[in-house]
Design an enzyme around this catalytic site. Structure first.
Site, PDB file in Angstrom:
ATOM      1  N   CYS A   4       4.622   0.641  -5.811  1.00 38.19           N
ATOM      2  CA  CYS A   4       4.713   0.416  -4.359  1.00 38.19           C
ATOM      3  C   CYS A   4       3.495  -0.364  -3.858  1.00 38.19           C
ATOM      4  O   CYS A   4       2.351   0.053  -4.049  1.00 38.19           O
ATOM      5  CB  CYS A   4       4.821   1.758  -3.640  1.00 38.19           C
ATOM      6  SG  CYS A   4       4.673   1.602  -1.856  1.00 38.19           S
ATOM      7  N   CYS A   7       1.279   1.647  -1.468  1.00 35.87           N
ATOM      8  CA  CYS A   7       0.504   2.670  -2.197  1.00 35.87           C
ATOM      9  C   CYS A   7      -0.711   2.004  -2.838  1.00 35.87           C
ATOM     10  O   CYS A   7      -1.815   2.554  -2.818  1.00 35.87           O
ATOM     11  CB  CYS A   7       1.350   3.344  -3.270  1.00 35.87           C
ATOM     12  SG  CYS A   7       2.526   4.556  -2.633  1.00 35.87           S
ATOM     13  N   ASP A  30      -1.759  -7.065   9.062  1.00 31.19           N
ATOM     14  CA  ASP A  30      -0.610  -7.648   8.374  1.00 31.19           C
ATOM     15  C   ASP A  30      -1.007  -9.009   7.802  1.00 31.19           C
ATOM     16  O   ASP A  30      -1.669  -9.808   8.467  1.00 31.19           O
ATOM     17  CB  ASP A  30       0.570  -7.802   9.355  1.00 31.19           C
ATOM     18  CG  ASP A  30       1.887  -8.057   8.639  1.00 31.19           C
ATOM     19  OD1 ASP A  30       2.763  -7.187   8.683  1.00 31.19           O
ATOM     20  OD2 ASP A  30       2.028  -9.149   8.022  1.00 31.19           O
ATOM     21  N   ASN A  87      10.693  -0.695  10.764  1.00 34.47           N
ATOM     22  CA  ASN A  87      11.966  -1.213  10.271  1.00 34.47           C
ATOM     23  C   ASN A  87      12.488  -0.295   9.175  1.00 34.47           C
ATOM     24  O   ASN A  87      11.713   0.226   8.373  1.00 34.47           O
ATOM     25  CB  ASN A  87      11.769  -2.631   9.733  1.00 34.47           C
ATOM     26  CG  ASN A  87      11.358  -3.607  10.824  1.00 34.47           C
ATOM     27  OD1 ASN A  87      11.862  -3.546  11.933  1.00 34.47           O
ATOM     28  ND2 ASN A  87      10.426  -4.504  10.518  1.00 34.47           N
ATOM     29  N   HIS A  98       7.722   1.467   1.967  1.00 34.01           N
ATOM     30  CA  HIS A  98       6.715   2.519   2.227  1.00 34.01           C
ATOM     31  C   HIS A  98       6.571   2.559   3.737  1.00 34.01           C
ATOM     32  O   HIS A  98       6.294   1.519   4.364  1.00 34.01           O
ATOM     33  CB  HIS A  98       5.401   2.133   1.532  1.00 34.01           C
ATOM     34  CG  HIS A  98       4.278   3.125   1.669  1.00 34.01           C
ATOM     35  ND1 HIS A  98       3.610   3.651   0.571  1.00 34.01           N
ATOM     36  CD2 HIS A  98       3.684   3.677   2.759  1.00 34.01           C
ATOM     37  CE1 HIS A  98       2.663   4.485   0.985  1.00 34.01           C
ATOM     38  NE2 HIS A  98       2.685   4.509   2.319  1.00 34.01           N
ATOM     39  N   HIS A 100       5.848   2.281   7.376  1.00 32.84           N
ATOM     40  CA  HIS A 100       4.776   1.601   8.102  1.00 32.84           C
ATOM     41  C   HIS A 100       5.225   1.324   9.518  1.00 32.84           C
ATOM     42  O   HIS A 100       6.396   1.062   9.775  1.00 32.84           O
ATOM     43  CB  HIS A 100       4.335   0.300   7.408  1.00 32.84           C
ATOM     44  CG  HIS A 100       5.463  -0.635   7.083  1.00 32.84           C
ATOM     45  ND1 HIS A 100       6.307  -0.446   6.022  1.00 32.84           N
ATOM     46  CD2 HIS A 100       5.888  -1.777   7.707  1.00 32.84           C
ATOM     47  CE1 HIS A 100       7.200  -1.429   5.987  1.00 32.84           C
ATOM     48  NE2 HIS A 100       6.972  -2.245   7.008  1.00 32.84           N
ATOM     49  N   HIS A 102       4.440  -1.194  12.630  1.00 32.33           N
ATOM     50  CA  HIS A 102       3.781  -2.412  13.090  1.00 32.33           C
ATOM     51  C   HIS A 102       3.240  -2.146  14.499  1.00 32.33           C
ATOM     52  O   HIS A 102       3.976  -1.633  15.351  1.00 32.33           O
ATOM     53  CB  HIS A 102       4.781  -3.567  13.215  1.00 32.33           C
ATOM     54  CG  HIS A 102       5.458  -3.963  11.926  1.00 32.33           C
ATOM     55  ND1 HIS A 102       5.110  -5.093  11.225  1.00 32.33           N
ATOM     56  CD2 HIS A 102       6.470  -3.384  11.228  1.00 32.33           C
ATOM     57  CE1 HIS A 102       5.890  -5.207  10.150  1.00 32.33           C
ATOM     58  NE2 HIS A 102       6.726  -4.176  10.128  1.00 32.33           N
TER      59      HIS A 102
HETATM   60  P1  DGP Z   1       8.600  -4.895   7.041  1.00 31.27           P
HETATM   61  O1  DGP Z   1       9.316  -6.194   6.980  1.00 31.27           O
HETATM   62  O2  DGP Z   1       8.845  -4.107   8.311  1.00 31.27           O
HETATM   63  O3  DGP Z   1       8.846  -4.076   5.792  1.00 31.27           O
HETATM   64  O4  DGP Z   1       7.063  -5.258   7.085  1.00 31.27           O
HETATM   65  C1  DGP Z   1       6.283  -5.478   5.960  1.00 31.27           C
HETATM   66  C2  DGP Z   1       5.063  -6.225   6.412  1.00 31.27           C
HETATM   67  O5  DGP Z   1       4.107  -6.152   5.371  1.00 31.27           O
HETATM   68  C3  DGP Z   1       5.291  -7.705   6.696  1.00 31.27           C
HETATM   69  O6  DGP Z   1       5.038  -7.970   8.078  1.00 31.27           O
HETATM   70  C4  DGP Z   1       4.270  -8.429   5.819  1.00 31.27           C
HETATM   71  C5  DGP Z   1       3.347  -7.323   5.368  1.00 31.27           C
HETATM   72  N1  DGP Z   1       2.828  -7.476   4.033  1.00 31.27           N
HETATM   73  C6  DGP Z   1       3.555  -7.741   2.911  1.00 31.27           C
HETATM   74  N2  DGP Z   1       2.743  -7.792   1.844  1.00 31.27           N
HETATM   75  C7  DGP Z   1       1.481  -7.551   2.305  1.00 31.27           C
HETATM   76  C8  DGP Z   1       0.220  -7.483   1.669  1.00 31.27           C
HETATM   77  O7  DGP Z   1       0.058  -7.635   0.457  1.00 31.27           O
HETATM   78  N3  DGP Z   1      -0.858  -7.229   2.461  1.00 31.27           N
HETATM   79  C9  DGP Z   1      -0.736  -7.050   3.807  1.00 31.27           C
HETATM   80  N4  DGP Z   1      -1.855  -6.814   4.483  1.00 31.27           N
HETATM   81  N5  DGP Z   1       0.457  -7.107   4.438  1.00 31.27           N
HETATM   82  C10 DGP Z   1       1.544  -7.352   3.695  1.00 31.27           C
END
Ligand code: DGP
Length: 114
Positions: A4, A7, A30, A87, A98, A100, A102
């Site tokens: 993950c 994680c 993000d 989401n 996982h 989260h 926003h």
């Molecule tokens: P969602 O689409 O709701 O599952 O949002 C996942 C978010 O995670 C998306 O806006 C981009 C962010 N994201 C993906 N990979 C990484 C990463 O490696 N580091 C960070 N900081 N954010 C990430």
């Protein structure tokens, strides 16, 4: 959970821009921001989405929610308004499995969402 992404971010196996951290919760920027403020709030424990909230106890849920509120407050988002999004699944647009939240702020958002 072994494979993950969040994680690994929580365990610091993968680098992120951490804004806040406690023993149970982490807040980081993000990597692909869609607003001037775009933070992700996660429980460090693996929960695949809010649909598994029963895996968290009351104080853990409270800690996570209060972290969201204090982040928004510290960033001064309340005055102009902001958005909190979680989401779930394909139709919800969840790309990382996982839980989260926003925190999106410092611009105007439309409703209904796309
Ligand atoms: P969602 O689409 O709701 O599952 O949002 C996942 C978010 O995670 C998306 O806006 C981009 C962010 N994201 C993906 N990979 C990484 C990463 O490696 N580091 C960070 N900081 N954010 C990430």
């Amino acid at each position: 959970m072994k494979d993950c992404l969040f994680c690994k971010i929580a365990n610091k196996e993968i680098e992120s821009d951490i804004v806040f951290e406690s023993d149970k919760v982490m807040v980081f920027k993000d990597v692909s921001p869609v607003a001037p403020v775009h933070l992700l709030v996660i429980p460090k424990k693996h929960i695949s989405s809010i649909m598994e909230i029963d895996k968290m106890d009351g104080p853990e849920i409270e800690g996570m929610m209060k972290t969201i509120v204090s982040m928004a407050s510290d960033l001064g988002l309340e005055k102009d308004g902001f958005r909190i999004v979680t989401n779930i699944g394909d139709n919800g647009g969840q790309s990382v499995g996982h839980l989260h939240f926003h925190i999106l702020g410092k611009r105007k958002f439309v409703w209904p969402p796309g």
